[in-house]
Design an enzyme around this catalytic site. Structure first.
Site, PDB file in Angstrom:
ATOM      1  N   LYS A 232       1.007  -1.348  -0.282  1.00 21.50           N
ATOM      2  CA  LYS A 232      -0.074   0.027  -0.060  1.00 21.50           C
ATOM      3  C   LYS A 232       0.519   0.837   0.135  1.00 21.50           C
ATOM      4  O   LYS A 232       2.193   1.516   0.627  1.00 21.50           O
ATOM      5  CB  LYS A 232      -0.498  -0.210   1.494  1.00 21.50           C
ATOM      6  CG  LYS A 232      -2.177  -0.910   0.509  1.00 21.50           C
ATOM      7  CD  LYS A 232      -3.067  -0.851   1.527  1.00 21.50           C
ATOM      8  CE  LYS A 232      -4.027  -1.520   1.073  1.00 21.50           C
ATOM      9  NZ  LYS A 232      -5.188  -2.210   2.729  1.00 21.50           N
ATOM     10  N   ARG A 266      -3.159  -9.706   5.503  1.00 20.92           N
ATOM     11  CA  ARG A 266      -3.870 -10.110   4.281  1.00 20.92           C
ATOM     12  C   ARG A 266      -2.763  -9.773   3.338  1.00 20.92           C
ATOM     13  O   ARG A 266      -2.072  -8.679   2.920  1.00 20.92           O
ATOM     14  CB  ARG A 266      -4.945  -8.639   3.808  1.00 20.92           C
ATOM     15  CG  ARG A 266      -5.730  -9.026   2.320  1.00 20.92           C
ATOM     16  CD  ARG A 266      -6.550  -8.340   2.635  1.00 20.92           C
ATOM     17  NE  ARG A 266      -7.346  -8.146   1.247  1.00 20.92           N
ATOM     18  CZ  ARG A 266      -7.691  -7.668   0.130  1.00 20.92           C
ATOM     19  NH1 ARG A 266      -6.308  -6.108   0.308  1.00 20.92           N
ATOM     20  NH2 ARG A 266      -7.947  -7.241  -0.549  1.00 20.92           N
TER      21      ARG A 266
HETATM   22  C1  8Y4 Z   1      -1.450   1.104  -3.200  1.00 15.14           C
HETATM   23  C2  8Y4 Z   1      -2.159  -0.948  -3.008  1.00 15.14           C
HETATM   24  C3  8Y4 Z   1      -2.610   1.616  -2.946  1.00 15.14           C
HETATM   25  C4  8Y4 Z   1      -3.063  -1.353  -2.468  1.00 15.14           C
HETATM   26  C5  8Y4 Z   1      -3.535   1.078  -2.441  1.00 15.14           C
HETATM   27  C6  8Y4 Z   1      -4.174  -0.446  -2.404  1.00 15.14           C
HETATM   28  C7  8Y4 Z   1      -8.147  -3.892   2.286  1.00 15.14           C
HETATM   29  C8  8Y4 Z   1      -9.156  -5.092   2.230  1.00 15.14           C
HETATM   30  C9  8Y4 Z   1      -8.178  -4.086   0.781  1.00 15.14           C
HETATM   31  C10 8Y4 Z   1      -7.690  -3.875   4.020  1.00 15.14           C
HETATM   32  C11 8Y4 Z   1      -9.377  -5.733   3.882  1.00 15.14           C
HETATM   33  C12 8Y4 Z   1      -5.791  -2.172  -1.108  1.00 15.14           C
HETATM   34  C13 8Y4 Z   1     -10.330  -5.361   0.354  1.00 15.14           C
HETATM   35  C14 8Y4 Z   1      -6.819  -1.442  -1.170  1.00 15.14           C
HETATM   36  N1  8Y4 Z   1      -7.637  -3.785   1.274  1.00 15.14           N
HETATM   37  N2  8Y4 Z   1      -9.842  -5.852   2.892  1.00 15.14           N
HETATM   38  N3  8Y4 Z   1      -9.371  -5.013   0.844  1.00 15.14           N
HETATM   39  N4  8Y4 Z   1      -8.355  -5.053   4.605  1.00 15.14           N
HETATM   40  N5  8Y4 Z   1     -10.472  -6.203   4.884  1.00 15.14           N
HETATM   41  N6  8Y4 Z   1      -5.751  -1.295  -1.614  1.00 15.14           N
HETATM   42  O1  8Y4 Z   1      -6.537  -3.336   4.170  1.00 15.14           O
HETATM   43  O2  8Y4 Z   1      -5.586  -3.061  -1.054  1.00 15.14           O
HETATM   44  S1  8Y4 Z   1      -8.465  -3.672  -1.226  1.00 15.14           S
END
Ligand code: 8Y4
Length: 289
Positions: A232, A266
């Site tokens: 992230k 996760r």
């Molecule tokens: C860079 C990389 C910028 C990834 C944004 C992202 C979570 C989740 C996601 C979490 C739970 C993501 C579906 C968003 N993150 N579910 N989901 N907890 N429970 N963003 O932190 O990866 S997806």
């Protein structure tokens, strides 16, 4: 603190942290979206074989859970029609269910997607909107599945453009406390509930690290804690690298989360995360000698 998560079909032992591998059935996913698209030129089509191969590798690497998602929740992402979300995720869940013995989590906020995913074999509803959409709570209540309640401020499309907290850890805590109470009074027992502070969901770098630092405070809710840190922007903003090059930073932050009581991690990188969990578990055991 309950040591097992009850999904209706299995009890997941959380005496030690466990790993949840990410299967993204979305075209814009930074790690695997385009890899899961059959024809990158054409309309996005889910390649079930590729998704199944990815799930199989995750299981071999030690993941106990695979999280299948079809609605992109990246900052700036737009909503997609329910039919499209169903077309993306249901065939993947069916294929995983038919071929692998692994707990399947469905990453969705839609009651209809939850219902069909549960029918196809999903055992955890992972909802970034904490069962706030119409009928989502009652679908969960009427099933036996486990639920993950996550905090988000705003909506994915705009959440990183404006966020505001007086005290982020207090606000996130009170939100989760309220949603947990709603679930319990609707009939979901605490053995079926996970909580998640929602790293990156309407939060600055500082907010994310404050939540990471105070993660152990959320233990007072007496529920297992899931963390999603992998690749992230809270890592990217520090190491200044693109998502595929954020593994070392992600593992470092994961170690801190484990130290502060995270029970489920996760991740896009299951093998490395399982190694980190092994190192953390050895350290925890050594402390007690
Ligand atoms: C860079 C990389 C910028 C990834 C944004 C992202 C979570 C989740 C996601 C979490 C739970 C993501 C579906 C968003 N993150 N579910 N989901 N907890 N429970 N963003 O932190 O990866 S997806």
């Amino acid at each position: 603190m309950s040591f097992f998560l009850d999904t209706g079909k299995r009890q997941i032992d959380l005496s030690y942290p466990v790993c949840m591998g990410i299967i993204n059935a979305t075209p814009d996913s930074f790690s695997d979206g385009s890899e899961l698209a059959k024809n990158p030129e054409d309309k996005f089509i889910v390649d079930i074989d590729k998704a199944l191969f990815r799930a199989d590798s995750f299981v071999k690497q030690g993941a106990l859970i695979v999280d299948v998602g079809g609605e992109s929740t990246r900052p700036g992402a737009r909503k997609i029609p329910i039919e499209e979300e169903l077309d993306r995720v249901i065939p993947i869940i069916q294929a995983i269910k038919a071929n692998l013995d692994v707990c399947i989590s469905i990453d969705t906020s839609s009651a209809q997607v939850m219902t069909e995913a549960i029918n196809a074999g999903a055992e955890i509803v992972n909802d970034i909107r904490a069962l706030s959409n119409a009928n989502a709570l009652s679908v969960a209540v009427d099933s036996q599945v486990a639920v993950c309640l996550m905090h988000m401020q705003g909506q994915p499309r705009t959440m990183q453009q404006s966020y505001r907290y007086d005290d982020v850890k207090q606000e996130v805590f009170r939100f989760l406390e309220t949603r947990v109470a709603a679930c319990k009074s609707a009939g979901i027992s605490s053995e079926r509930i996970l909580i998640d502070v929602g790293f990156g969901f309407g939060k600055s770098l500082e907010h994310n690290f404050e939540l990471l630092k105070y993660l152990a405070h959320f233990k007072s809710l007496n529920l297992p804690i899931l963390v999603g840190i992998s690749r992230k922007s809270m890592i990217g903003g520090l190491v200044n690298r693109p998502p595929q090059e954020r593994l070392a930073g992600s593992i470092a932050a994961t170690m801190l989360a484990l130290g502060n009581g995270a029970n489920i991690v996760r991740t896009h990188d299951v093998a490395a995360t399982v190694d980190a969990i092994k190192v953390h578990s050895a350290y925890t055991l050594a402390e007690m000698l």
